[in-house]
Write a protein that holds these residues in place. Structure first.
Motif, PDB file in Angstrom:
ATOM      1  N   ASP A  14       0.887  -1.117  -0.034  1.00 17.56           N
ATOM      2  CA  ASP A  14       0.118   0.166   0.023  1.00 17.56           C
ATOM      3  C   ASP A  14       0.777   1.326   0.123  1.00 17.56           C
ATOM      4  O   ASP A  14       1.573   1.615   1.008  1.00 17.56           O
ATOM      5  CB  ASP A  14      -0.945   0.026   1.189  1.00 17.56           C
ATOM      6  N   ARG A  21      -7.323   4.262   3.000  1.00 21.04           N
ATOM      7  CA  ARG A  21      -8.464   3.742   3.560  1.00 21.04           C
ATOM      8  C   ARG A  21      -8.927   4.725   4.453  1.00 21.04           C
ATOM      9  O   ARG A  21     -10.270   4.859   4.592  1.00 21.04           O
ATOM     10  CB  ARG A  21      -8.024   2.581   4.475  1.00 21.04           C
ATOM     11  N   GLN A  22      -8.058   5.594   5.146  1.00 23.28           N
ATOM     12  CA  GLN A  22      -8.711   6.830   6.330  1.00 23.28           C
ATOM     13  C   GLN A  22      -9.345   7.869   5.421  1.00 23.28           C
ATOM     14  O   GLN A  22     -10.260   8.328   6.040  1.00 23.28           O
ATOM     15  CB  GLN A  22      -7.378   7.050   7.108  1.00 23.28           C
ATOM     16  N   SER A  24      -9.959   8.126   1.948  1.00 24.76           N
ATOM     17  CA  SER A  24     -10.393   8.388   0.387  1.00 24.76           C
ATOM     18  C   SER A  24     -12.024   8.515   0.697  1.00 24.76           C
ATOM     19  O   SER A  24     -12.224   9.254  -0.400  1.00 24.76           O
ATOM     20  CB  SER A  24     -10.411   6.694   0.009  1.00 24.76           C
ATOM     21  N   PRO A  31     -15.043   4.724  -0.690  1.00 21.58           N
ATOM     22  CA  PRO A  31     -13.947   3.972  -0.031  1.00 21.58           C
ATOM     23  C   PRO A  31     -12.790   3.404  -0.873  1.00 21.58           C
ATOM     24  O   PRO A  31     -13.436   2.787  -1.767  1.00 21.58           O
ATOM     25  CB  PRO A  31     -14.519   2.960   1.158  1.00 21.58           C
ATOM     26  N   GLU A  33      -9.283   0.896  -0.447  1.00 22.10           N
ATOM     27  CA  GLU A  33      -8.796   0.251   0.275  1.00 22.10           C
ATOM     28  C   GLU A  33      -7.171   0.602   0.521  1.00 22.10           C
ATOM     29  O   GLU A  33      -6.579   0.724   1.627  1.00 22.10           O
ATOM     30  CB  GLU A  33      -8.776  -1.436   0.233  1.00 22.10           C
ATOM     31  N   ALA A  34      -6.599   0.722  -0.765  1.00 17.83           N
ATOM     32  CA  ALA A  34      -5.112   1.139  -0.820  1.00 17.83           C
ATOM     33  C   ALA A  34      -4.848   1.558  -2.074  1.00 17.83           C
ATOM     34  O   ALA A  34      -5.463   1.599  -2.966  1.00 17.83           O
ATOM     35  CB  ALA A  34      -4.357  -0.142  -0.179  1.00 17.83           C
TER      36      ALA A  34
END
Length: 264
Positions: A14, A21-22, A24, A31, A33-34
């Motif tokens: 990532d 993730r925080q 996006s 959302p 993920e990475a």
């Protein structure tokens, strides 16, 4: 070992170190993920696309510890045959051909995996660009990505590669003989244009685009990312692709609240 085959795995990283993730949802409106980077692990090495096709002994790449490892299968292709294949495809994987959305490290890993085991890498990794571009902020991000790619392609710093033949060294340019007075007169440079002419030319070359529905947010974020990218590249410690990811991450961190960004 050749009869038993060689295990092939995919190291998944990532590049945002958890920030995707925080942030996006607030930054992109959905959302994520990475921000994925991948490398294919086989024969005790990890092969990846970063300024060119490169390899490192397992555990020694610049990307740190992988977020996860995916089992891809077993290959019976000898290492020397595989690396001959990498030399064949190397002209398609250079700093100049790199595209953040369509021709990146994950596309390289997918092609290599298909060669080795006859199957590609997980779709969730390959589909990340589509996920990002289909977000509410996609229209803002696309011009920023285009500007980053233009900067990457025009970057003059040497890019070391593992499988591209070394370019022929450039010989020193011989110093020309001093010109005669008549030649000097003929070859004298044209007078420099006046400041007014330069200003007129610059204004013509930077004609403002049509009204943008995203207002000033587009230009603001583009400028911030490009400033961050230029500063990181000037330090000389990161590859261009890594500098681009870090620049994006820093701007995302500053603008965690997408609404605040558009109102500022």
């Amino acid at each position: 070992m050749a009869e038993e085959g060689y295990k092939v795995t995919l190291n998944v990283y990532d590049l945002s170190n958890g920030l995707a993730r925080q942030l996006s949802t607030s930054f992109l409106g959905k959302p994520i993920e990475a921000i994925w980077h991948t490398g294919v692990v086989v024969y005790g090495n990890e092969y990846y696309f970063g300024g060119g096709i490169q390899s490192s002994p397992v555990g020694t790449t610049p990307y740190g510890r992988p977020m996860r490892t995916v089992e891809l299968g077993v290959t019976h292709i000898p290492q020397e045959v595989f690396e001959d294949y990498l030399r064949d495809i190397a002209p398609r994987y250079t700093a100049e051909t790199y595209r953040l959305l369509t021709h990146n490290c994950n596309n390289f890993s997918n092609e290599v995996a298909q060669f080795l085991v006859g199957a590609g890498i997980p779709d969730y990794i390959l589909n990340l660009p589509n996920e990002v571009m289909s977000s509410p902020m996609g229209p803002l991000i696309m011009p920023m990505i285009q500007n980053l790619e233009a900067t990457l392609r025009s970057n003059t710093a040497p890019q070391t590669t593992q499988f591209v033949p070394t370019a022929a060294s450039v010989s020193a340019t011989p110093q020309p003989a001093a010109p005669s007075p008549a030649q000097a007169k003929r070859e004298a440079p044209a007078p420099a244009p006046s400041p007014a002419a330069e200003e007129k030319k610059a204004a013509k070359e930077t004609t403002a685009p049509a009204a943008d529905p995203l207002g000033s947010a587009r230009g603001k974020v583009q400028e911030e990312v490009m400033r961050e990218f230029a500063a990181i590249m000037a330090s000389g410690t990161l590859r261009a692709s890594e500098a681009a990811a870090l620049a994006m991450r820093r701007v995302m961190e500053r603008h965690g609240d997408g609404a605040t960004m558009q109102q500022s």
